[in-house]
Design an enzyme around this catalytic site. Structure first.
Site, PDB file in Angstrom:
ATOM      1  N   TYR A 139     -14.348  -7.671  46.306  1.00 14.58           N
ATOM      2  CA  TYR A 139     -13.837  -6.503  47.036  1.00 14.58           C
ATOM      3  C   TYR A 139     -13.706  -5.348  46.045  1.00 14.58           C
ATOM      4  O   TYR A 139     -14.358  -5.351  44.996  1.00 14.58           O
ATOM      5  CB  TYR A 139     -12.489  -6.952  47.666  1.00 14.58           C
ATOM      6  CG  TYR A 139     -11.862  -5.999  48.624  1.00 14.58           C
ATOM      7  CD1 TYR A 139     -12.517  -5.610  49.790  1.00 14.58           C
ATOM      8  CD2 TYR A 139     -10.591  -5.482  48.374  1.00 14.58           C
ATOM      9  CE1 TYR A 139     -11.913  -4.730  50.682  1.00 14.58           C
ATOM     10  CE2 TYR A 139      -9.979  -4.610  49.261  1.00 14.58           C
ATOM     11  CZ  TYR A 139     -10.646  -4.231  50.416  1.00 14.58           C
ATOM     12  OH  TYR A 139     -10.058  -3.365  51.286  1.00 14.58           O
ATOM     13  N   ARG A 192     -19.636   7.282  53.821  1.00  8.25           N
ATOM     14  CA  ARG A 192     -18.574   7.540  52.839  1.00  8.25           C
ATOM     15  C   ARG A 192     -18.055   6.199  52.342  1.00  8.25           C
ATOM     16  O   ARG A 192     -17.037   5.695  52.798  1.00  8.25           O
ATOM     17  CB  ARG A 192     -17.456   8.360  53.503  1.00  8.25           C
ATOM     18  CG  ARG A 192     -16.487   8.988  52.544  1.00  8.25           C
ATOM     19  CD  ARG A 192     -15.056   8.563  52.850  1.00  8.25           C
ATOM     20  NE  ARG A 192     -14.800   7.196  52.489  1.00  8.25           N
ATOM     21  CZ  ARG A 192     -13.883   6.410  53.036  1.00  8.25           C
ATOM     22  NH1 ARG A 192     -13.139   6.829  54.026  1.00  8.25           N
ATOM     23  NH2 ARG A 192     -13.695   5.162  52.629  1.00  8.25           N
ATOM     24  N   LYS A 210     -15.274  -6.943  53.453  1.00 11.70           N
ATOM     25  CA  LYS A 210     -14.103  -6.891  54.341  1.00 11.70           C
ATOM     26  C   LYS A 210     -14.018  -8.178  55.156  1.00 11.70           C
ATOM     27  O   LYS A 210     -12.941  -8.738  55.346  1.00 11.70           O
ATOM     28  CB  LYS A 210     -14.203  -5.691  55.298  1.00 11.70           C
ATOM     29  CG  LYS A 210     -14.136  -4.322  54.611  1.00 11.70           C
ATOM     30  CD  LYS A 210     -12.717  -3.812  54.470  1.00 11.70           C
ATOM     31  CE  LYS A 210     -12.677  -2.529  53.656  1.00 11.70           C
ATOM     32  NZ  LYS A 210     -11.328  -2.080  53.322  1.00 11.70           N
ATOM     33  N   GLU A 282     -15.587   1.261  59.512  1.00 13.52           N
ATOM     34  CA  GLU A 282     -15.287   1.290  58.085  1.00 13.52           C
ATOM     35  C   GLU A 282     -16.155   2.304  57.359  1.00 13.52           C
ATOM     36  O   GLU A 282     -17.381   2.306  57.515  1.00 13.52           O
ATOM     37  CB  GLU A 282     -15.543  -0.112  57.504  1.00 13.52           C
ATOM     38  CG  GLU A 282     -15.000  -0.321  56.119  1.00 13.52           C
ATOM     39  CD  GLU A 282     -13.468  -0.386  56.056  1.00 13.52           C
ATOM     40  OE1 GLU A 282     -12.861  -1.151  56.828  1.00 13.52           O
ATOM     41  OE2 GLU A 282     -12.893   0.336  55.227  1.00 13.52           O
ATOM     42  N   ASP A 283     -15.530   3.132  56.579  1.00 13.35           N
ATOM     43  CA  ASP A 283     -16.229   4.045  55.668  1.00 13.35           C
ATOM     44  C   ASP A 283     -17.260   4.947  56.345  1.00 13.35           C
ATOM     45  O   ASP A 283     -18.348   5.187  55.821  1.00 13.35           O
ATOM     46  CB  ASP A 283     -16.824   3.262  54.484  1.00 13.35           C
ATOM     47  CG  ASP A 283     -15.712   2.701  53.589  1.00 13.35           C
ATOM     48  OD1 ASP A 283     -14.524   2.823  53.959  1.00 13.35           O
ATOM     49  OD2 ASP A 283     -16.024   2.139  52.524  1.00 13.35           O
ATOM     50  N   ASP A 305     -10.248   1.290  59.926  1.00 12.01           N
ATOM     51  CA  ASP A 305      -9.504   0.778  58.777  1.00 12.01           C
ATOM     52  C   ASP A 305      -9.042   1.898  57.844  1.00 12.01           C
ATOM     53  O   ASP A 305      -7.950   1.830  57.275  1.00 12.01           O
ATOM     54  CB  ASP A 305     -10.439  -0.185  58.031  1.00 12.01           C
ATOM     55  CG  ASP A 305      -9.726  -0.990  56.973  1.00 12.01           C
ATOM     56  OD1 ASP A 305      -8.549  -1.324  57.185  1.00 12.01           O
ATOM     57  OD2 ASP A 305     -10.360  -1.302  55.954  1.00 12.01           O
ATOM     58  N   ASP A 306      -9.886   2.899  57.676  1.00 15.18           N
ATOM     59  CA  ASP A 306      -9.562   3.963  56.716  1.00 15.18           C
ATOM     60  C   ASP A 306      -8.490   4.897  57.259  1.00 15.18           C
ATOM     61  O   ASP A 306      -7.691   5.440  56.495  1.00 15.18           O
ATOM     62  CB  ASP A 306     -10.835   4.746  56.372  1.00 15.18           C
ATOM     63  CG  ASP A 306     -11.900   3.801  55.849  1.00 15.18           C
ATOM     64  OD1 ASP A 306     -11.695   3.236  54.773  1.00 15.18           O
ATOM     65  OD2 ASP A 306     -12.912   3.596  56.542  1.00 15.18           O
ATOM     66  N   ASN A 447     -10.408   5.047  46.014  1.00 12.26           N
ATOM     67  CA  ASN A 447     -11.145   3.899  45.466  1.00 12.26           C
ATOM     68  C   ASN A 447     -12.578   4.275  45.135  1.00 12.26           C
ATOM     69  O   ASN A 447     -13.104   5.216  45.719  1.00 12.26           O
ATOM     70  CB  ASN A 447     -11.179   2.778  46.524  1.00 12.26           C
ATOM     71  CG  ASN A 447      -9.800   2.247  46.807  1.00 12.26           C
ATOM     72  OD1 ASN A 447      -9.019   2.009  45.904  1.00 12.26           O
ATOM     73  ND2 ASN A 447      -9.497   2.064  48.083  1.00 12.26           N
TER      74      ASN A 447
HETATM   75  O1  LIG Z   1     -12.145  -0.776  50.685  1.00 15.31           O
HETATM   76  C1  LIG Z   1     -11.062  -0.488  50.129  1.00 15.31           C
HETATM   77  O2  LIG Z   1     -10.721  -0.927  49.037  1.00 15.31           O
HETATM   78  C2  LIG Z   1     -10.103   0.409  50.847  1.00 15.31           C
HETATM   79  C3  LIG Z   1     -10.822   1.272  51.777  1.00 15.31           C
HETATM   80  O3  LIG Z   1     -10.963   0.985  52.956  1.00 15.31           O
HETATM   81  C4  LIG Z   1     -11.523   2.451  51.245  1.00 15.31           C
HETATM   82  O4  LIG Z   1     -11.278   2.861  50.104  1.00 15.31           O
HETATM   83  O5  LIG Z   1     -12.364   2.978  51.973  1.00 15.31           O
HETATM   84 MG   LIG Z   2     -12.739   1.817  53.764  1.00 16.13          MG
END
Ligand SMILES: O=C([O-])CC(=O)C(=O)O
Ligand SMILES: [Mg+2]
Length: 591
Positions: A139, A192, A210, A282-283, A305-306, A447
């Site tokens: 991760y 992103r 994830k 996600e992202d 999630d973000d 991150n």
């Molecule tokens: O993935 C991770 O560590 C946390 C997160 O969702 C991100 O930074 O987009």
């Molecule tokens: Mg994320």
């Protein structure tokens, strides 16, 4: 040569049995029969490698295919951990772990080396038993590097790729996935990836990572997890010019073309898997993330999630920190650097929680929360030109250009970085926070590690050991003036596995903010006196299975309370029920 696998986790019948086969299926070129011999060794879902017992070796035609030694799973784990620790480069550990995980039988070919080690249960056992050591490998932060180099390290598809080429055929593409009982999809369009920007199709590492946490941390069965990358092109010139790039070599589709593909995807998902499949966005980039969440949250079980997961984990940290910094939630003033998904998501959830606790309307509670974006403090004189998700945060104030000036003007007690830009909590900023706060609460959430607003060491040193610090990516403990400070990791990994489990076990059909608040409260309640004594605002990840079960129970309770749970009747003891639902990676006996 066939034999019967008597005990299974429910997936065996679908994949191996003939019970479900229709006449159509019987004449298709692929027909799965019961695994034995080398086929069994090649199937990571059922392979146990050297842990096959003597009896199993006889019963399943494995004699001679394995060396004589019989290991148990613990010994296998010890050996793999020993081997992993030989790799000094994190990315090498990542690829070694991924080799172990390989879970999709139809993609396997005999030429892969280390056949007997590709073993799904061993992979998850490793992850669960060594979570603090391996989380940074599968991760954040290593998964970020893996995505950047995905084209070169690519060995096999680990999820489903849906590109513009599949337009009009997405339902068929979903049907190509070998697992039929999907309960969670994590989907990205790669625009992103963490704070690393547009990585296009190579963002696949994120849904894969994830979902491995959904299983290891939240106990969702691996066969129920589906990683998906939607490829609409990339604007990353470097990738477009990279001969090893694995995605479509074109600029990103936008507008109608993008919306239509996503619409087709979302309806195909519902059609294929029903209303109770959880889709975790996600992202995605800001400009799509908010729109997609808004558009689909009333018709699908979706969660970003973000925006929401990060919000829930940070709110939990803030609630827990009150024990250390004092006051009620409403007594604090919050300043954010970054007004995108994470920033506005966290801000809104904090405002909702204050409103819930004080009964003040959320329009009022938002006034304790200030955001800075690339143009400076978000203030009412900027209202016209602000993107819609920033507008609720435009309060009355004269314009302020820089973060350090905003800190001095607003005097926040809590500083939260979510801009995706590293090194922005400078010495000036941290010192300013420490000049008017006995214990400044500082979250550097961007991150991976390279994008963190400051390091743990900087936060402790510049605040002279007074900061309570948490970051999105992991940092090692820091020694300052003879005292050891352990930073917290305010990463959504604390929340989404338990949240997902809670939604699945209750058969929830929608996600609501109240469920996120319930998840935050459950997480905050897991911080023990012993943790507080060490200055921690999050419980250690070593307890994550227990934490996830309690988050799941709280979320499920809320789903039942809101009338959104379809699994009836409601189990009496939701915590016990959550624990009983969790996948555990110990081997099954095949006799
Ligand atoms: O993935 C991770 O560590 C946390 C997160 O969702 C991100 O930074 O987009
Ligand atoms: Mg994320």
């Amino acid at each position: 040569m066939t034999s019967t696998l008597k005990e299974n986790d429910g997936g065996v019948k679908d994949l191996y049995g003939e019970d479900n086969a229709t006449e159509d299926q019987l004449i298709t070129p692929w027909h799965f029969s019961v695994a034995s011999g080398s086929t069994l060794l090649r199937d990571p879902r059922y392979n146990k490698g050297l842990a096959f017992t003597e009896i199993e070796r006889d019963a399943h035609y494995l004699r001679g295919l394995l060396p004589p030694a019989v290991y148990n799973q613990d010994l296998q784990e010890k050996r793999v951990m020993h081997n992993l620790r030989q790799y000094e480069v994190p990315l090498h550990r990542y690829t070694a772990l991924m080799d172990l995980q390989v879970a999709i039988k139809v993609f396997l070919t005999p030429e892969f080396p280390y056949l007997q080690e590709r073993n799904e249960r061993l992979f998850y056992k490793l992850l669960i038993d060594n979570v603090e050591e391996l989380l940074p490998v599968v991760y954040t932060p290593t998964v970020g590097e893996a995505c950047q180099k995905y084209g070169s390290i690519y060995k096999r598809p680990q999820g489903l790729y849906i590109s513009l080429k599949e337009k009009g055929k997405i339902l068929e593409v979903l049907k190509n996935w070998p697992e039929k009982t999907v309960q969670v999809i994590v989907v990205t369009d790669g625009e992103r990836i963490l704070g690393l920007g547009d990585l296009g199709c190579q963002g696949m590492g994120i849904p894969v990572g994830k979902l491995s946490l959904y299983t290891a941390l939240g106990g969702v069965r691996p066969s129920s997890c589906l990683p998906i990358t939607i490829d609409v092109g990339t604007n990353n010139e470097k990738l477009l010019n990279d001969e090893f790039y694995i995605g479509l070599k074109q600029k990103r589709a936008t507008g109608k073309e993008y919306e239509e593909l996503l619409e087709e995807f979302m309806s195909a998902v519902k059609k294929n898997y029903g209303e109770k499949v959880l889709v975790q966005f996600e992202d995605f980039a800001n400009h799509n993330a908010f729109t997609l969440l808004e558009k689909y949250s009333s018709s699908h079980l979706v969660f970003n999630d973000d925006i929401q997961g990060t919000a829930s984990v940070v709110l939990a940290g803030v609630i827990a920190s009150l024990k250390l910094i004092g006051g009620t939630l409403a007594d604090h003033t919050f300043l954010f650097l970054g007004a995108g998904e994470a920033g506005t998501g966290i801000a809104e959830l904090i405002a909702l929680e204050i409103s819930k606790r004080t009964k003040a309307p959320v329009e009022e509670t938002r006034k304790k929360i200030w955001l800075v974006d690339s143009k400076g403090l978000i203030v009412s004189s900027r209202l016209e030109s602000l993107q819609h998700f920033k507008k609720p945060w435009a309060h009355e104030h004269e314009p302020v250009k820089t973060l350090v000036d905003a800190v001095k003007a607003i005097k926040p007690t809590v500083l939260i970085g979510t801009s995706g830009v590293g090194k922005t909590f400078t010495k000036d900023v941290v010192e300013a926070m420490a000049s008017f706060n006995e214990k400044p609460l500082i979250f550097a959430l961007s991150n991976p590690t390279s994008q963190s607003e400051c390091t743990a060491e900087e936060a402790y040193t510049w605040s002279k050991g007074r900061a309570i610090f948490a970051s999105g990516s992991p940092f090692d403990p820091v020694e300052y003036e003879g005292k050891v400070f352990v930073p917290g990791q305010g990463n959504n990994a604390y929340i989404f596995p338990g949240l997902g489990l809670g939604l699945i076990m209750s058969g929830a059909i929608r996600v609501r903010d109240e469920m996120l608040l319930a998840a935050s409260e459950a997480l905050a309640a897991q911080v023990s006196e012993e943790n507080y004594d060490k200055g921690l605002i999050y419980p250690p990840f070593t307890n994550i299975r227990k934490i996830s079960a309690s988050i799941a129970a709280n979320v499920a309770a809320k789903a039942y309370e809101l009338g959104l749970a379809s699994h009836l009747p409601r189990p009496k003891d939701l915590l016990k029920y959550a624990e009983s639902c969790m996948y555990s990676p110990g081997y099954r006996s095949y006799r």
